[in-house]
Design a protein around this motif. Structure first.
Motif, PDB file in Angstrom:
ATOM      1  N   VAL A 202       0.925  -1.206   0.100  1.00  0.00           N
ATOM      2  CA  VAL A 202       0.024  -0.004   0.125  1.00  0.00           C
ATOM      3  C   VAL A 202       0.868   1.187   0.064  1.00  0.00           C
ATOM      4  CG1 VAL A 202      -1.702   1.226   1.380  1.00  0.00           C
ATOM      5  CG2 VAL A 202      -1.820  -1.270   1.116  1.00  0.00           C
ATOM      6  N   SER A 203       0.627   2.113  -0.956  1.00  0.00           N
ATOM      7  CA  SER A 203       1.467   3.290  -1.025  1.00  0.00           C
ATOM      8  C   SER A 203       0.630   4.286  -1.744  1.00  0.00           C
ATOM      9  CB  SER A 203       2.673   2.936  -2.065  1.00  0.00           C
ATOM     10  OG  SER A 203       3.710   4.101  -2.248  1.00  0.00           O
ATOM     11  N   GLY A 204       1.024   5.578  -1.084  1.00  0.00           N
ATOM     12  CA  GLY A 204       0.181   6.752  -1.696  1.00  0.00           C
ATOM     13  C   GLY A 204      -1.132   7.000  -0.923  1.00  0.00           C
ATOM     14  N   ILE A 205      -1.695   8.050  -0.874  1.00  0.00           N
ATOM     15  CA  ILE A 205      -3.061   8.188   0.041  1.00  0.00           C
ATOM     16  C   ILE A 205      -3.903   8.989  -0.993  1.00  0.00           C
ATOM     17  CG2 ILE A 205      -3.953   9.615   1.665  1.00  0.00           C
ATOM     18  CD1 ILE A 205      -1.463   9.487   3.023  1.00  0.00           C
ATOM     19  N   ASP A 206      -5.027   8.197  -1.559  1.00  0.00           N
ATOM     20  CA  ASP A 206      -5.895   8.478  -2.491  1.00  0.00           C
ATOM     21  C   ASP A 206      -5.411   9.748  -3.206  1.00  0.00           C
ATOM     22  OD1 ASP A 206      -7.899   6.876  -1.387  1.00  0.00           O
ATOM     23  OD2 ASP A 206      -8.372   8.252   0.278  1.00  0.00           O
ATOM     24  N   PRO A 207      -4.744   9.260  -4.543  1.00  0.00           N
ATOM     25  CA  PRO A 207      -4.260  10.327  -5.531  1.00  0.00           C
ATOM     26  C   PRO A 207      -5.233  11.161  -5.587  1.00  0.00           C
ATOM     27  CG  PRO A 207      -3.648   8.107  -5.831  1.00  0.00           C
ATOM     28  CD  PRO A 207      -4.621   7.882  -5.009  1.00  0.00           C
ATOM     29  N   GLY A 208      -4.856  12.518  -5.765  1.00  0.00           N
ATOM     30  CA  GLY A 208      -5.476  13.697  -6.191  1.00  0.00           C
ATOM     31  C   GLY A 208      -6.207  14.455  -5.053  1.00  0.00           C
ATOM     32  N   TRP A 209      -6.225  13.709  -3.594  1.00  0.00           N
ATOM     33  CA  TRP A 209      -6.784  14.354  -2.602  1.00  0.00           C
ATOM     34  C   TRP A 209      -6.149  15.649  -2.051  1.00  0.00           C
ATOM     35  CZ3 TRP A 209     -11.051  15.847  -0.139  1.00  0.00           C
ATOM     36  CH2 TRP A 209     -10.756  16.208   1.309  1.00  0.00           C
TER      37      TRP A 209
ATOM     38  N   ILE B 224      -8.020  18.210  -4.894  1.00  0.00           N
ATOM     39  CA  ILE B 224      -9.343  18.413  -4.226  1.00  0.00           C
ATOM     40  C   ILE B 224      -9.483  18.981  -3.209  1.00  0.00           C
ATOM     41  CG2 ILE B 224     -11.318  17.179  -3.346  1.00  0.00           C
ATOM     42  CD1 ILE B 224     -10.812  14.621  -5.022  1.00  0.00           C
ATOM     43  N   LEU B 225      -8.509  18.883  -2.248  1.00  0.00           N
ATOM     44  CA  LEU B 225      -8.448  19.571  -0.891  1.00  0.00           C
ATOM     45  C   LEU B 225      -8.318  21.300  -1.282  1.00  0.00           C
ATOM     46  CD1 LEU B 225      -8.646  19.921   1.912  1.00  0.00           C
ATOM     47  CD2 LEU B 225      -6.294  19.332   2.389  1.00  0.00           C
ATOM     48  N   PRO B 226      -7.219  21.451  -2.238  1.00  0.00           N
ATOM     49  CA  PRO B 226      -7.099  22.888  -2.677  1.00  0.00           C
ATOM     50  C   PRO B 226      -8.039  23.438  -3.232  1.00  0.00           C
ATOM     51  CG  PRO B 226      -5.160  21.727  -3.315  1.00  0.00           C
ATOM     52  CD  PRO B 226      -6.140  20.760  -2.707  1.00  0.00           C
ATOM     53  N   LEU B 227      -9.060  22.769  -3.908  1.00  0.00           N
ATOM     54  CA  LEU B 227     -10.057  23.256  -4.447  1.00  0.00           C
ATOM     55  C   LEU B 227     -11.340  23.622  -3.553  1.00  0.00           C
ATOM     56  CD1 LEU B 227     -11.786  23.759  -7.311  1.00  0.00           C
ATOM     57  CD2 LEU B 227     -12.632  21.497  -7.132  1.00  0.00           C
TER      58      LEU B 227
ATOM     59  N   LEU C 264     -10.630  24.564  -0.438  1.00  0.00           N
ATOM     60  CA  LEU C 264     -10.242  25.608   0.223  1.00  0.00           C
ATOM     61  C   LEU C 264     -10.477  26.970  -0.536  1.00  0.00           C
ATOM     62  CD1 LEU C 264      -7.192  24.046   1.927  1.00  0.00           C
ATOM     63  CD2 LEU C 264      -9.286  24.486   2.980  1.00  0.00           C
ATOM     64  N   THR C 265     -10.525  26.828  -1.948  1.00  0.00           N
ATOM     65  CA  THR C 265     -10.787  28.126  -2.386  1.00  0.00           C
ATOM     66  C   THR C 265     -12.060  28.717  -2.118  1.00  0.00           C
ATOM     67  OG1 THR C 265     -11.524  26.828  -4.520  1.00  0.00           O
ATOM     68  CG2 THR C 265      -9.201  27.408  -4.271  1.00  0.00           C
ATOM     69  N   GLY C 266     -13.102  28.087  -1.721  1.00  0.00           N
ATOM     70  CA  GLY C 266     -14.435  28.350  -1.366  1.00  0.00           C
ATOM     71  C   GLY C 266     -14.409  29.610  -0.478  1.00  0.00           C
ATOM     72  N   VAL C 267     -13.327  29.630   0.207  1.00  0.00           N
ATOM     73  CA  VAL C 267     -13.252  30.686   1.416  1.00  0.00           C
ATOM     74  C   VAL C 267     -12.105  31.870   1.035  1.00  0.00           C
ATOM     75  CG1 VAL C 267     -14.132  29.170   3.212  1.00  0.00           C
ATOM     76  CG2 VAL C 267     -11.630  29.473   2.860  1.00  0.00           C
ATOM     77  N   CYS C 268     -11.776  31.642  -0.372  1.00  0.00           N
ATOM     78  CA  CYS C 268     -10.587  32.845  -0.824  1.00  0.00           C
ATOM     79  C   CYS C 268     -11.643  33.641  -1.553  1.00  0.00           C
ATOM     80  CB  CYS C 268      -9.991  32.079  -1.511  1.00  0.00           C
ATOM     81  SG  CYS C 268      -8.623  30.644  -0.565  1.00  0.00           S
ATOM     82  N   ALA C 269     -11.279  35.040  -1.305  1.00  0.00           N
ATOM     83  CA  ALA C 269     -11.511  36.066  -2.296  1.00  0.00           C
ATOM     84  C   ALA C 269     -10.866  36.209  -3.427  1.00  0.00           C
ATOM     85  CB  ALA C 269     -11.577  37.243  -1.535  1.00  0.00           C
ATOM     86  N   ASP C 270      -9.650  36.053  -3.345  1.00  0.00           N
ATOM     87  CA  ASP C 270      -8.583  36.127  -4.584  1.00  0.00           C
ATOM     88  C   ASP C 270      -7.512  35.239  -4.353  1.00  0.00           C
ATOM     89  OD1 ASP C 270      -7.494  37.426  -6.706  1.00  0.00           O
ATOM     90  OD2 ASP C 270      -6.357  38.608  -5.469  1.00  0.00           O
TER      91      ASP C 270
ATOM     92  N   TYR D  61      -1.598  28.980  -7.629  1.00  0.00           N
ATOM     93  CA  TYR D  61      -1.664  27.912  -6.887  1.00  0.00           C
ATOM     94  C   TYR D  61      -0.371  26.849  -7.490  1.00  0.00           C
ATOM     95  CZ  TYR D  61      -3.099  22.775  -6.121  1.00  0.00           C
ATOM     96  OH  TYR D  61      -3.160  21.480  -5.566  1.00  0.00           O
ATOM     97  N   ALA D  62       0.360  26.469  -6.741  1.00  0.00           N
ATOM     98  CA  ALA D  62       1.552  25.655  -6.836  1.00  0.00           C
ATOM     99  C   ALA D  62       1.995  24.402  -5.968  1.00  0.00           C
ATOM    100  CB  ALA D  62       2.889  26.673  -6.923  1.00  0.00           C
TER     101      ALA D  62
END
Length: 158
Positions: A94-101, A105-108, A110-116, A120-121
């Motif tokens: 077992v390797s990796g943690i749910d690729p893409g999370w 997905i998490l940064p996406l 979190l953008t819900g509470v951002c004004a500007d 994203y790097a």
């Protein structure tokens, strides 16, 4: 049944993709990539992997986070997987943690509470404690392959 290459639109690769677990239990299958999110159906996913392992097929997976470091895997996950591996003389990695999370997905979310958002790097860093001590990234080959605790037929990523 299909091929991963066909699913990705790049032609055949000589391997098959399926959602039929019974195919993975066949005698002529050497290894399986079990790429599901076991968080949504943990018991059913574990039962599928147990059957595949008990049939003698090796498994590589990104599910079952508890097995990222097998010696510290929680019970009953650890004992159930060890039993299946011993029964089938198989192994699991077992390797990796749910690729893409974390990087997608998490940064996406979190953008819900951002004004500007100006930039994203995402960056994967091999210097975090989880990467250096559990997985031994960034260490010498001799240190990375040394382990004091191994489970029978259970691959140890740490």
């Amino acid at each position: 049944m299909s091929t991963p290459g066909a699913l990705a639109g790049i032609g055949t690769l000589g391997i098959e993709a399926t959602d039929e677990v019974s195919i993975a239990e066949a005698d002529d299958v050497d290894a399986v990539v079990y790429a599901v999110n076991a968080d949504f159906r943990p018991e059913a996913s574990l039962e599928e992997v147990e059957r595949v392992l008990a049939s003698g097929t090796d498994v590589v997976s990104t599910a079952f986070h508890g097995l990222l470091h097998p010696p510290s895997a929680p019970e009953p996950l650890r004992s159930r997987v060890v039993k299946a591996c011993l029964e089938g003389h198989s192994s699991i990695l077992v390797s990796g943690i749910d690729p893409g999370w974390v990087l997608d997905i998490l940064p996406l979310l979190l953008t819900g509470v951002c004004a500007d958002i100006r930039k994203y790097a995402p960056k994967r860093s091999p210097t975090t404690p989880a990467m250096t001590s559990l997985r031994r990234f960034g260490t010498s080959a001799a240190l990375a392959t040394r382990s004091t605790t191994r489970l029978p037929y259970l691959a140890n990523t740490g």
